[in-house]
Design an enzyme around this catalytic site. Structure first.
Site, PDB file in Angstrom:
ATOM      1  N   HIS A 106      47.356   3.789  58.440  1.00 23.57           N
ATOM      2  CA  HIS A 106      45.916   3.853  58.722  1.00 23.57           C
ATOM      3  C   HIS A 106      45.071   4.082  57.485  1.00 23.57           C
ATOM      4  O   HIS A 106      43.863   4.188  57.580  1.00 23.57           O
ATOM      5  CB  HIS A 106      45.632   4.934  59.765  1.00 23.57           C
ATOM      6  CG  HIS A 106      45.996   4.490  61.139  1.00 23.57           C
ATOM      7  ND1 HIS A 106      45.127   3.828  61.964  1.00 23.57           N
ATOM      8  CD2 HIS A 106      47.168   4.574  61.807  1.00 23.57           C
ATOM      9  CE1 HIS A 106      45.733   3.527  63.080  1.00 23.57           C
ATOM     10  NE2 HIS A 106      46.972   3.971  63.030  1.00 23.57           N
ATOM     11  N   LYS A 127      46.720  -3.230  60.666  1.00 24.16           N
ATOM     12  CA  LYS A 127      45.451  -2.495  60.826  1.00 24.16           C
ATOM     13  C   LYS A 127      44.392  -3.169  59.941  1.00 24.16           C
ATOM     14  O   LYS A 127      43.783  -4.126  60.352  1.00 24.16           O
ATOM     15  CB  LYS A 127      45.620  -1.023  60.464  1.00 24.16           C
ATOM     16  CG  LYS A 127      46.885  -0.393  60.993  1.00 24.16           C
ATOM     17  CD  LYS A 127      46.787   0.024  62.429  1.00 24.16           C
ATOM     18  CE  LYS A 127      48.069   0.680  62.881  1.00 24.16           C
ATOM     19  NZ  LYS A 127      48.426   0.369  64.257  1.00 24.16           N
ATOM     20  N   SER A 167      46.904   8.719  62.880  1.00 26.21           N
ATOM     21  CA  SER A 167      46.403   7.636  63.726  1.00 26.21           C
ATOM     22  C   SER A 167      45.512   8.087  64.877  1.00 26.21           C
ATOM     23  O   SER A 167      44.648   7.347  65.306  1.00 26.21           O
ATOM     24  CB  SER A 167      47.571   6.826  64.275  1.00 26.21           C
ATOM     25  OG  SER A 167      48.496   7.659  64.930  1.00 26.21           O
TER      26      SER A 167
HETATM   27  C1  LIG Z   1      51.224   5.762  61.571  1.00 27.39           C
HETATM   28  C2  LIG Z   1      51.705   4.455  62.098  1.00 27.39           C
HETATM   29  N1  LIG Z   1      52.862   3.952  61.635  1.00 27.39           N
HETATM   30  C3  LIG Z   1      53.333   2.778  62.072  1.00 27.39           C
HETATM   31  C4  LIG Z   1      52.655   2.052  63.033  1.00 27.39           C
HETATM   32  C5  LIG Z   1      53.276   0.762  63.511  1.00 27.39           C
HETATM   33  O1  LIG Z   1      52.541  -0.322  63.112  1.00 27.39           O
HETATM   34  P1  LIG Z   1      52.935  -1.770  63.658  1.00 27.39           P
HETATM   35  O2  LIG Z   1      52.691  -1.745  65.119  1.00 27.39           O
HETATM   36  O3  LIG Z   1      52.046  -2.685  62.936  1.00 27.39           O
HETATM   37  O4  LIG Z   1      54.363  -1.979  63.325  1.00 27.39           O
HETATM   38  C6  LIG Z   1      51.467   2.507  63.541  1.00 27.39           C
HETATM   39  C7  LIG Z   1      50.755   1.732  64.573  1.00 27.39           C
HETATM   40  O5  LIG Z   1      50.094   2.184  65.440  1.00 27.39           O
HETATM   41  C8  LIG Z   1      50.978   3.755  63.077  1.00 27.39           C
HETATM   42  O6  LIG Z   1      49.834   4.264  63.553  1.00 27.39           O
END
Ligand SMILES: Cc1ncc(COP(=O)(O)O)c(C=O)c1O
Length: 283
Positions: A97, A128, A69
């Site tokens: 991502h 995303k 990310s």
């Molecule tokens: C690698 C990764 N996993 C999980 C998430 C969590 O996503 P969400 O906020 O949609 O639950 C993110 C969000 O930034 C992320 O970058």
């Protein structure tokens, strides 16, 4: 967070990439399993850690991301799968991502690397590329169904609203039916990446829809973030401990919806930062 906290428990081991997202760290802490970190995207280091675990690899969950990310770099998934196949354990890949970004059908790094069948659990988010909220886990293991009765973050939370479900379904369909959107996304990403690199900024190691500019000085990053906003470009300001090192990041998220003109305007906004720094240094 839900899968990390439920798939493993006391007595098990979770081996995770050191640069994993905060939600992964939170989940594995909640699991009560022993947690071992391996060097970011380093399959040789993963192998070393698994070798040391001996027979415990039978109860080991390996967690990596698809596209990371913060810097937008891709996991060496084929190498990681080789190590897993050699030592055993289960593999979970967070494609948060990379969903919609890579692979013929947009399913992510595992699809692009041709190792989908070797991945035990794929998780991701709708927040995303699908522009909604919520997330998913898919697996070929029939036992996945049992997770529904054990996963606290799923049981003790409200269901997504109908409008979110509807918009997610449409976005998923478009993602599969319009591969040209993916092409457009990568051409936008390449244009921004090249433009920022040409201006002399320290960009991510590889082109991706996450284009991050690394800045050593935190105050400089804050000043530049404000200046970009003033010039009409909103980017994410990332500071330690959210960034992988002690540096700060000006992190751009490129989309297929950006026009070429907008990408050029973002590059132009970054171009204004260079003279102002020179001026500041001069003063
Ligand atoms: C690698 C990764 N996993 C999980 C998430 C969590 O996503 P969400 O906020 O949609 O639950 C993110 C969000 O930034 C992320 O970058």
């Amino acid at each position: 967070m839900g899968m990390g906290s439920t798939l493993a428990g006391p007595g098990d081991v979770i081996v995770l990439d050191a640069d994993s997202h905060a939600s992964i760290y939170d989940g594995v802490r909640l699991s009560g399993a022993d947690v071992v970190r391996f060097k970011h995207s380093n399959a040789a280091d993963l192998e070393k850690r698994l070798r040391r675990l001996g027979e415990r690899t039978a109860n080991t969950l390996i967690i990596v991301e698809g596209i990371y990310s913060m810097l937008g770099d891709q996991a060496p998934l084929a190498d990681i799968v080789d190590v897993k196949n050699k030592y055993g354990g289960l593999l979970l890949v967070d494609e948060a991502h990379s969903l919609g970004m890579l692979g013929e059908n947009g399913r992510g790094v595992a699809e692009a690397a041709g190792v989908e069948d070797e991945v035990d659990f794929t998780v991701g988010t709708f927040s995303k590329s699908l522009s909604a909220i919520g997330g998913y886990c898919v697996s070929n293991h029939a036992e996945l169904e049992a997770i529904r009765f054990a996963i606290r973050s799923y049981i003790f939370t409200a269901s997504p609203s109908p409008s979110v479900v509807a918009s997610t379904r449409v976005a998923l369909r478009l993602m599969q039916e319009r591969p040209e959107l993916r092409e457009r996304l990568w051409s936008n990403a390449q244009r921004l990446y090249d433009g920022l690199k040409e201006l002399g900024f320290q960009v991510s190691p590889e082109v991706s829809p996450v284009v991050a500019v690394t800045i050593e000085e935190r105050d400089q990053a804050i000043a530049w973030w404000n200046q970009l906003m003033h010039n009409g470009a909103y980017v994410n300001l990332v500071m330690p401990p959210a960034s992988p090192t002690t540096d700060s990041l000006l992190r751009c998220s490129v989309s297929a919806a950006h026009t070429t003109e907008q990408i050029d305007r973002i590059i132009a906004a970054f171009a204004t930062l260079v003279p102002s720094t020179a001026q500041e240094v001069g003063n």
